[in-house]
Design a protein around this motif. Sequence first.
Motif, PDB file in Angstrom:
ATOM      1  N   GLN A 186       0.832  -1.202   0.000  1.00  0.00           N
ATOM      2  CA  GLN A 186       0.000   0.000   0.000  1.00  0.00           C
ATOM      3  C   GLN A 186       0.867   1.252   0.000  1.00  0.00           C
ATOM      4  OE1 GLN A 186      -2.200  -0.999   3.598  1.00  0.00           O
ATOM      5  NE2 GLN A 186      -4.122  -1.005   2.446  1.00  0.00           N
ATOM      6  N   TYR A 187       1.817   1.286   0.897  1.00  0.00           N
ATOM      7  CA  TYR A 187       2.695   2.452   1.047  1.00  0.00           C
ATOM      8  C   TYR A 187       3.406   2.765  -0.264  1.00  0.00           C
ATOM      9  CZ  TYR A 187       6.574   5.291   2.919  1.00  0.00           C
ATOM     10  OH  TYR A 187       7.490   6.284   3.158  1.00  0.00           O
ATOM     11  N   GLY A 189       2.681   1.772  -3.341  1.00  0.00           N
ATOM     12  CA  GLY A 189       1.764   2.066  -4.434  1.00  0.00           C
ATOM     13  C   GLY A 189       1.182   3.464  -4.360  1.00  0.00           C
ATOM     14  N   ILE A 190       0.758   3.876  -3.178  1.00  0.00           N
ATOM     15  CA  ILE A 190       0.176   5.212  -3.010  1.00  0.00           C
ATOM     16  C   ILE A 190       1.251   6.278  -3.212  1.00  0.00           C
ATOM     17  CG2 ILE A 190      -1.033   6.752  -1.414  1.00  0.00           C
ATOM     18  CD1 ILE A 190      -2.113   4.136  -0.042  1.00  0.00           C
ATOM     19  N   CYS A 293      -7.307  10.861  -2.654  1.00  0.00           N
ATOM     20  CA  CYS A 293      -6.260   9.951  -2.196  1.00  0.00           C
ATOM     21  C   CYS A 293      -5.425  10.600  -1.096  1.00  0.00           C
ATOM     22  CB  CYS A 293      -5.377   9.557  -3.377  1.00  0.00           C
ATOM     23  SG  CYS A 293      -4.083   8.364  -2.978  1.00  0.00           S
ATOM     24  N   TYR A 297      -5.207   9.368   2.881  1.00  0.00           N
ATOM     25  CA  TYR A 297      -3.930   9.002   3.489  1.00  0.00           C
ATOM     26  C   TYR A 297      -3.680   9.826   4.754  1.00  0.00           C
ATOM     27  CZ  TYR A 297       0.698   6.926   3.635  1.00  0.00           C
ATOM     28  OH  TYR A 297       1.806   6.198   4.010  1.00  0.00           O
ATOM     29  N   GLU A 332      -5.520   3.501  -1.280  1.00  0.00           N
ATOM     30  CA  GLU A 332      -4.991   2.552  -2.267  1.00  0.00           C
ATOM     31  C   GLU A 332      -5.948   2.413  -3.444  1.00  0.00           C
ATOM     32  OE1 GLU A 332      -3.111  -1.959  -2.202  1.00  0.00           O
ATOM     33  OE2 GLU A 332      -4.809  -1.479  -0.877  1.00  0.00           O
ATOM     34  N   ASN A 336      -5.221   3.319  -7.434  1.00  0.00           N
ATOM     35  CA  ASN A 336      -5.314   2.299  -8.476  1.00  0.00           C
ATOM     36  C   ASN A 336      -6.414   2.578  -9.489  1.00  0.00           C
ATOM     37  OD1 ASN A 336      -3.203   0.797  -7.387  1.00  0.00           O
ATOM     38  ND2 ASN A 336      -4.564  -0.382  -6.040  1.00  0.00           N
TER      39      ASN A 336
END
Length: 337
Positions: A186-187, A189-190, A293, A297, A332, A336
């Motif tokens: 997750q970390y 990818g974001i 997003c 976060y 996430e 995506n």
Amino acid sequence: MTNATLPPFIRHLLKPENYPHPAAPVQLVQTHISYVLLAGDFVYKFKKPVDFGFLDFTTLAKRRFFCEQEVVLNRRLCPDLYLGVVKVTDQQGNLALDGAGEAVEYGVKMRRMPEERMMARLLASDQCTTAMLDDIVAVLVPFYDAAAANAEIGAFGSAQAVAVNVLENFTQTATFVGSPALSRLQYDGINAYARAFLGHEEIFAARVAGGRVRDCHGDLYSANICLADRVYIYDCIEFNQRFRYCDVASDVAFLAMDLDCHGRQDLAMHFIGRFVEVSGDNGLATVLNFYKCYRAYVRGKIGLFTAAAPEVDAASRARCLEQARGYFVLAEGYANT
């Protein structure tokens, strides 16, 4: 945190008899940066002496200044809700609210809103309607139209300035990677998504040129909205201008993300559609997903911070971690998309 480990002035204010008005029962709510006391018809909010880098409340003078800022800034939307700054005084060991003696702490006094009309509660009980969101838009659009906007504020909407706010979140959460709330996948990818989008400097420049970067609210989600006799939008960011000087899209994306988080994507779509219709901000869609997003976060990060605070009890810690996990899953998903 047990009462014995709370600051003395909070222990003092947990006793209803120490208020100049009926206060029983006094309820304490904690965030990562505040002690909030619900006392009768009023709310008292005190800042914790913490330094997270993006905010610094470590001295009494700073806490007083930011209490004053909180009142001034929030009166833009809620002039009758924010009653003023109060002080806790100490005279020969005797604490008092707005009493004689030396000021040992400052706080903000607010009129208490009906809890059953808080937007978060209405969402949880499936009572939030499109008409309510239309009412929120009717408050927000003129607020943004009247909000300060100049070259200095506009600069906070550039890709470089937004990157400071966005990328620091990854630095601040790096030590939590691998925990049950935030996986390495997750970390990474974001983080990669955010950096790639920030590379589109022309998108941010167009928003600045269009006058969309203003002195906004900064913390616009259901926990800070009450739908009572009218719409009350309160608790804006006072502790750091760079979180309040932002694209209007970043502000409304927060509430849209929050509606998504409550499983009400239908309401999120209606809210954004209505906002674009009334405001004429047809370019908002170009940055909406990015800011959703970012906001998800940030909420996840706050959950991690609160859970890590030593004064937070085990039940609250578990709840904060579960909420953080949900926000990171949501972020996430945006990354995506």
